[in-house]
Design a protein around this motif. Structure first.
Motif, PDB file in Angstrom:
ATOM      1  N   GLN A  31     -30.812   4.791  -4.584  1.00 56.46           N
ATOM      2  CA  GLN A  31     -30.428   5.589  -5.745  1.00 56.46           C
ATOM      3  C   GLN A  31     -31.151   6.934  -5.739  1.00 56.46           C
ATOM      4  O   GLN A  31     -32.249   7.065  -5.204  1.00 56.46           O
ATOM      5  CB  GLN A  31     -30.675   4.833  -7.037  1.00 56.46           C
ATOM      6  N   ASP A  32     -30.527   7.887  -6.339  1.00 56.61           N
ATOM      7  CA  ASP A  32     -31.082   9.238  -6.461  1.00 56.61           C
ATOM      8  C   ASP A  32     -32.236   9.199  -7.465  1.00 56.61           C
ATOM      9  O   ASP A  32     -32.041   8.806  -8.614  1.00 56.61           O
ATOM     10  CB  ASP A  32     -29.982  10.183  -6.938  1.00 56.61           C
ATOM     11  N   PRO A  33     -33.462   9.588  -7.041  1.00 54.19           N
ATOM     12  CA  PRO A  33     -34.600   9.543  -7.966  1.00 54.19           C
ATOM     13  C   PRO A  33     -34.404  10.437  -9.189  1.00 54.19           C
ATOM     14  O   PRO A  33     -35.000  10.214 -10.228  1.00 54.19           O
ATOM     15  CB  PRO A  33     -35.796  10.008  -7.143  1.00 54.19           C
ATOM     16  N   LEU A  34     -33.573  11.462  -9.041  1.00 52.21           N
ATOM     17  CA  LEU A  34     -33.330  12.358 -10.166  1.00 52.21           C
ATOM     18  C   LEU A  34     -32.279  11.806 -11.123  1.00 52.21           C
ATOM     19  O   LEU A  34     -32.169  12.255 -12.259  1.00 52.21           O
ATOM     20  CB  LEU A  34     -32.895  13.737  -9.660  1.00 52.21           C
ATOM     21  N   LYS A  35     -31.491  10.845 -10.641  1.00 54.76           N
ATOM     22  CA  LYS A  35     -30.454  10.223 -11.469  1.00 54.76           C
ATOM     23  C   LYS A  35     -30.540   8.703 -11.286  1.00 54.76           C
ATOM     24  O   LYS A  35     -29.714   8.098 -10.611  1.00 54.76           O
ATOM     25  CB  LYS A  35     -29.073  10.722 -11.051  1.00 54.76           C
TER      26      LYS A  35
END
Length: 133
Positions: A31-35
Motif C-alpha cells: 500500500q501507498d504510505p501516503l494513502k
C-alpha cells in the motif's frame, strides 16, 4: 472452504483461506504510505476473514456430526431385519436378513447381513438399505 463470487456473466471465482491471506498480506505490504488503507475497508476485510474462518470451523463440526449420526444409525440396525436394494429396475430388495455385525472402514459403516438360510453378505453400506424392521 471457498468463497464464491460472480465477476461477470457465468463466471465464478473461488477464494480459499490461503489465497485470502496472500491477498491481504500483499495489499498491506504494497500500500501507498501516503494513502493507507481506509479503516472501514480494513475492518470489512478482517470481518470477512473472520467469517470465512468460522464457516470453515462450522463445516468441520457438521462433518463430525454427520459421521456420528451415521454411527448411531448403523448401531441402531444391529439385530434388526433389513432389506438390501438390488439397484435393479424393480427397485425392491434383493436380499433380506438380520444385521449380525457392523464394521467401520474409513469412517463408513459396513454391515454384515445374515439371511435365514445362513448366507452372509458383508460390506453392505447404509445407502444400500431399503427397509428395516
Amino acid at each position: 472452504m471457498a468463497i464464491s463470487s460472480t465477476s461477470g456473466p457465468g463466471q465464478v471465482n473461488n477464494l480459499n483461506l490461503q489465497e485470502f491471506l496472500k491477498i491481504l498480506t500483499s495489499q498491506l505490504s504494497n500500500q501507498d504510505p501516503l494513502k493507507p488503507l481506509d479503516n472501514q475497508e480494513f475492518v470489512a476485510q478482517l470481518a470477512q476473514f473472520s467469517t470465512l474462518e468460522q464457516s470453515t470451523q462450522l463445516n468441520a463440526k457438521i462433518d463430525q456430526m454427520l459421521e456420528q449420526q451415521a454411527v448411531t444409525g448403523s448401531v441402531g440396525l444391529l439385530g434388526r431385519n433389513v432389506g438390501v436394494g438390488s439397484g435393479g429396475a424393480n427397485g425392491g430388495p434383493s436380499v433380506t436378513g438380520r444385521v449380525s455385525a457392523i464394521q467401520f472402514v474409513s469412517g463408513q459403516a459396513q454391515l454384515t447381513v445374515t439371511q435365514s438360510n445362513g448366507a452372509v453378505f458383508t460390506g453392505v453400506t447404509l445407502d444400500q438399505i431399503t427397509s428395516a424392521q
